[in-house]
Structure formats: structure tokens, C-alpha cells
Design an enzyme around this catalytic site. Sequence first.
Site, mmCIF file in Angstrom:
data_model
loop_
_atom_site.group_PDB
_atom_site.id
_atom_site.type_symbol
_atom_site.label_atom_id
_atom_site.label_comp_id
_atom_site.label_asym_id
_atom_site.label_seq_id
_atom_site.Cartn_x
_atom_site.Cartn_y
_atom_site.Cartn_z
ATOM 1 C CD GLN A 1 81.975 42.535 28.679
ATOM 2 O OE1 GLN A 1 81.293 43.320 28.035
ATOM 3 N NE2 GLN A 1 82.702 41.581 28.086
ATOM 4 C CB CYS B 1 82.047 37.276 25.570
ATOM 5 S SG CYS B 1 81.893 38.420 26.949
ATOM 6 C CG LEU B 2 85.581 42.287 23.970
ATOM 7 C CD1 LEU B 2 85.390 43.785 24.143
ATOM 8 C CD2 LEU B 2 86.783 41.998 23.080
ATOM 9 N N GLY C 1 80.992 45.384 21.392
ATOM 10 C CA GLY C 1 80.189 45.813 22.530
ATOM 11 C C GLY C 1 80.925 45.577 23.825
ATOM 12 C CG HIS D 1 77.961 41.167 29.708
ATOM 13 N ND1 HIS D 1 78.769 40.227 30.311
ATOM 14 C CD2 HIS D 1 78.312 41.176 28.398
ATOM 15 C CE1 HIS D 1 79.570 39.679 29.399
ATOM 16 N NE2 HIS D 1 79.308 40.236 28.220
ATOM 17 C CG HIS E 1 76.735 39.497 24.254
ATOM 18 N ND1 HIS E 1 77.312 38.296 23.903
ATOM 19 C CD2 HIS E 1 77.628 40.108 25.075
ATOM 20 C CE1 HIS E 1 78.490 38.177 24.510
ATOM 21 N NE2 HIS E 1 78.715 39.268 25.218
ATOM 22 C CD GLU E 2 77.805 43.963 25.099
ATOM 23 O OE1 GLU E 2 78.218 43.818 26.277
ATOM 24 O OE2 GLU E 2 78.422 43.514 24.124
HETATM 25 NI NI NI Z 1 80.290 39.896 26.416
#
Ligand code: NI
Length: 157
Positions: free
Chosen positions: A51, A88-89, A46, A134, A130-131
Amino acid sequence: MALREIRLMGDEILTKPCKEVTKMTIRNKILINDMLDTMYEAQGVGLAAPQVGILKRIVVIDVGDGPVVMVNPEILESSGEQTGNEGCLSLPGKAGTVTRPMYVKVKAYDQNMKPVILEGEELLARAMCHEIDHLEGHMYVEFAEGPLFDAENEEEE
Ligand code: NI
């Protein structure tokens, strides 16, 4: 294929709330395509627009069942509970334990600004939560139970 730079934790943009998308412009379509490319290249499940440095309410997810695009997503319902590891990226190589709903129902728009209702269970429900966090400027580390640890095979979002 165009990749965007993934912003890392510590970058202020990841703490800011995102703006609603009012129109599906060419610019937004390109952003969505670039987000998908960037997520797949990074082998994430995701990615949210902040991000990649854009404060718009756009999310892409693929937990292995194909790409899901959510514009202006809103959680309508959630139920159950799952406790598991999350990465998380924007914080590569790390993971933490987070409790999320087992099921969520989300209202959103797709890449053509068509309204859609999406349901997610297990990993998809986790990724959706999670997204969407963000988009409010929140990262999973704020909700992690216990210390973060080095990720081995955790999926990153
Ligand atoms: Ni993330």
C-alpha cells in the site's frame, strides 16, 4: 516522522504478490516506522507494505491495543466466522461486507526478526486477514458480499 504515499486501488502494485523479508536491514526498519506513521496519520487500523508501493511481506496493525508488526506473516489456524463491514486505506470512503474468521493464529517475525506467534479475535483477526491478503495482491473488494457502499465510521486497513 515520515509519511509515505498510500497507493490507491487501480495501482497495479496492489495486485502483485510480495517477497519474503530475509533480513532486518536499516531500510526495512525505516519502512516499518514510516508505515506506522502513515497508518496513524491516515487513522487506519492496518497497513501493508504494497500500500506504500513496496512489495515486501510486512504489515502493521493497531486496532487500539498498540502497534503490531508482522513480517512474513502466515496464518496457522483459523476458526469461527464474523460478517461485518470492512474498509481499506487504498479505497478511501468506501466499505463492503466481508466474512472473515473470528479467530486466527499467525506465525510471523517481529521488527527484530524474532519469530512470534500472534493470536487475533474479532477486529484484530479481521485486520490480520485483510493485511495478509494485501501481501498476495488481493483486496477486500474481491470478497465483498453485495455492492460497496459509502463508509461512515468504518475502520480502514
Ligand atoms: Ni487494505
